[in-house]
Design a protein around this motif. Sequence first.
Motif: not given
Length: 53
Positions: A25-28, A32-33, A36-39
């Motif tokens: 879960v931590a890796a996911n 995800s963060i 999002t930062l890349g987008r």
Amino acid sequence: MKLSKLIGVALILLVIWFIVTSPTVAANTVESIGATLGRWATNVTSFFTQIVT
């Protein structure tokens, strides 16, 4: 100990606990963060490119 330092230590311990108890879960969450930062970076770059050209 200052309150801000205490809160910082508590947050670090919470993150370590989160990683140890739920590594998948931590890796996911980190993935995800990062996505999002890349987008956001891509969108900001596109915005400024459109303004300049």
